[in-house]
Design an enzyme around this catalytic site. Structure first.
Site, PDB file in Angstrom:
ATOM      1  N   LYS A  44      59.896 -98.582 -53.787  1.00  0.00           N
ATOM      2  CA  LYS A  44      58.464 -98.532 -53.405  1.00  0.00           C
ATOM      3  C   LYS A  44      57.580 -98.757 -54.775  1.00  0.00           C
ATOM      4  CE  LYS A  44      56.999 -98.017 -50.271  1.00  0.00           C
ATOM      5  NZ  LYS A  44      57.004 -98.456 -48.744  1.00  0.00           N
TER       6      LYS A  44
HETATM    7  N1  PMP Z   1      64.086 -94.831 -48.626  1.00  0.00           N
HETATM    8  C1  PMP Z   1      63.034 -94.113 -49.454  1.00  0.00           C
HETATM    9  C2  PMP Z   1      63.779 -92.940 -50.236  1.00  0.00           C
HETATM   10  C3  PMP Z   1      61.626 -94.461 -49.372  1.00  0.00           C
HETATM   11  O1  PMP Z   1      60.751 -93.838 -50.165  1.00  0.00           O
HETATM   12  C4  PMP Z   1      61.328 -95.549 -48.482  1.00  0.00           C
HETATM   13  C5  PMP Z   1      59.670 -95.730 -48.450  1.00  0.00           C
HETATM   14  N2  PMP Z   1      59.115 -95.132 -47.478  1.00  0.00           N
HETATM   15  C6  PMP Z   1      62.212 -96.253 -47.706  1.00  0.00           C
HETATM   16  C7  PMP Z   1      63.575 -95.818 -47.706  1.00  0.00           C
HETATM   17  C8  PMP Z   1      61.635 -97.270 -46.784  1.00  0.00           C
HETATM   18  O2  PMP Z   1      61.068 -98.292 -47.316  1.00  0.00           O
HETATM   19  P1  PMP Z   1      59.883 -99.275 -46.798  1.00  0.00           P
HETATM   20  O3  PMP Z   1      58.770 -98.293 -46.635  1.00  0.00           O
HETATM   21  O4  PMP Z   1      59.800-100.407 -47.505  1.00  0.00           O
HETATM   22  O5  PMP Z   1      60.273 -99.318 -45.298  1.00  0.00           O
END
Ligand code: PMP
Length: 328
Positions: A44
C-alpha cells in the site's frame, strides 16, 4: 551514491523470489513479489505515495493539512510515512478487526487512530467510512484519501508494480495472482501485464468474499475480499477495482491462508502476512495446472510482523480452531 531524498522515494523496486519447498512437485515456477520490503512495510506504500502526490498536484491537500482515511492499516501506514516528512497530520478510522500491531504502528508514526467496531452496517455512524467522512468534513484543511474510489490507487500499480514484474521476468510472466482489497493492486498491475503480453490474472479471495461470489459473511483474513453487512443498503463496490481485468478467482479458506503464511515463514524464510498466505495458496492451485513453460507471479502484500499476535501466535490460532491442542 544511490540515495533517496525521503522514505517515499524508496517505494517500489521490490524483489522477486522463487518459491521452493511449498512448490515441491510442481513443474511451473512460482515467483513471489516481496511487497513487504517497501519502506512502510506493504504494497500500500505505492498507492499511498501516489494518492498524496496526486492530491498535492490537484491542490486538494495543502501545506499544514490533515490526511484522513478509513483503512485496515497498511494504507494508513503508507500515508503516515509520507505525511511525517511533509508535515501533514493524519487521522485514521480503523475497524477493530485489524491487528493491534497495525494500530500501534500507526500511532508510532504519529497518526491519530480511531478504532471502530467491525461488522456494523455501512450506514451506521460508527462505521469506519462514516467516521472518516465525518472527521474529514469537520477538520479544516482535511483531505479524505478514499483509496476505494481514488484512481491514483490502481494507477500507481499500472505505473510501477506491473512494469517491475514485466522487467524482472524478462516478459516471461504468464500468470499474476493477487488478493483484492480495494482492487488497486490487481487492477493496475493486471491491466499493465495484459497490455504487455498474454498474462492471465487470477484473484485469490477469501471463501465468503463477495468478489468471488461468496455470501458476504465474515472471515478472519485481513485487508482482502469484500463482505457486506446484511443491513447494507448501498452498493459499496469500489471503483478502484475493475472486474474485467480479473480472469478468474481461486477461493481460499482462512485456515488454508493462515497455514500457508506459517509455511512461508518456516519453509521459505519469507515472513509475510495472512493475505500473502491466501495469495500463495491460490498461486499453487494455479501452478498445479501449468507446466515449466509457464511462470506465475504472486504478490506478498505485507509482513508477518503485523500478525505476531494472530496468525503467528499458536494460542490465537487454537482459539480460532485452526491449530490442534499441544500434546499433553
Ligand atoms: N493484503 C494486505 C495485507 C493489504 O493491506 C491490502 C490492502 N487493503 C491488500 C492485500 C489488497 O490490496 P488492494 O487494496 O490493492 O486490493
Amino acid at each position: 551514491m544511490s540515495v533517496h531524498a525521503t522514505a517515499a522515494g524508496a517505494v517500489g523496486g521490490t524483489p522477486l523470489v522463487r518459491l521452493g519447498e511449498v512448490t515441491r512437485g510442481l513443474s511451473c515456477p512460482v515467483y513471489a513479489k516481496l511487497e513487504y520490503l517497501n519502506p512502510g512495510g506493504s504494497v500500500k506504500d505505492r498507492a499511498a505515495a501516489a494518492m498524496v502526490d496526486d492530491a498535492e498536484e490537484r491542490g486538494v491537500l495543502r501545506p499544514g493539512g490533515t490526511i484522513v482515511e478509513a483503512t485496515s492499516g497498511n494504507t494508513g501506514i503508507g500515508l503516515a510515512m509520507v505525511a511525517a516528512r511533509r508535515g501533514y497530520a493524519c487521522v485514521f478510522a480503523m475497524s477493530d478487526k485489524s491487528s493491534a500491531e497495525k494500530v500501534a504502528t500507526l500511532r508510532a508514526l504519529g497518526a491519530r487512530v480511531l478504532v471502530c467496531q467491525a461488522g456494523v452496517p455501512p450506514q451506521d455512524p460508527g462505521h469506519v467510512r462514516q467516521v472518516a467522512q465525518r472527521v474529514a468534513a469537520e477538520t479544516p484543511g482535511a483531505w479524505l484519501a478514499d483509496q476505494y474510489n481514488n484512481a491514483a490507487n490502481p494507477l500507481a500499480h499500472y505505473r510501477s508494480t506491473g512494469p517491475e514484474i514485466w522487467r524482472q521476468t524478462g516478459g516471461a510472466v504468464t500468470h499474476l495472482v493477487a488478493g483484492v482489497g480495494t482492487g488497486g493492486t490487481i487492477t493496475g498491475t493486471g491491466r499493465f501485464l495484459k497490455e504487455a503480453g498474454a498474462v492471465t490474472v487470477v484473484g485469490a479471495d477469501p471463501e465468503r468474499s463477495l468478489y468471488s461470489g461468496g455470501d458476504g459473511g465474515p472471515y478472519l483474513v485481513e485487508s482482502i475480499g469484500h463482505f457486506l453487512h446484511p443491513d447494507a443498503d448501498e452498493d459499496l463496490w469500489p471503483t478502484a477495482y475493475d472486474p474485467a481485468v480479473v480472469d478468474r478467482f481461486e477461493r481460499i479458506s482462512d485456515r488454508d491462508s493462515f497455514h500457508m503464511a506459517r509455511r512461508l515463514a518456516r519453509e521459505e524464510g519469507l515472513f509475510a502476512g495472512g493475505s500473502s498466505g491466501t495469495a500463495v495458496a491460490g498461486a499453487l492451485r494455479v501452478a498445479s495446472e501449468l507446466g515449466p513453460e509457464d511462470l506465475v507471479v504472486v504478490i506478498l502484500p505485507d509482513s508477518g510482523h503485523l500478525y505476531l499476535s494472530k496468525v503467528f501466535d499458536d494460542a490465537w490460532m487454537r482459539e480460532q480452531g485452526m491449530l490442534d491442542a499441544p500434546d499433553p
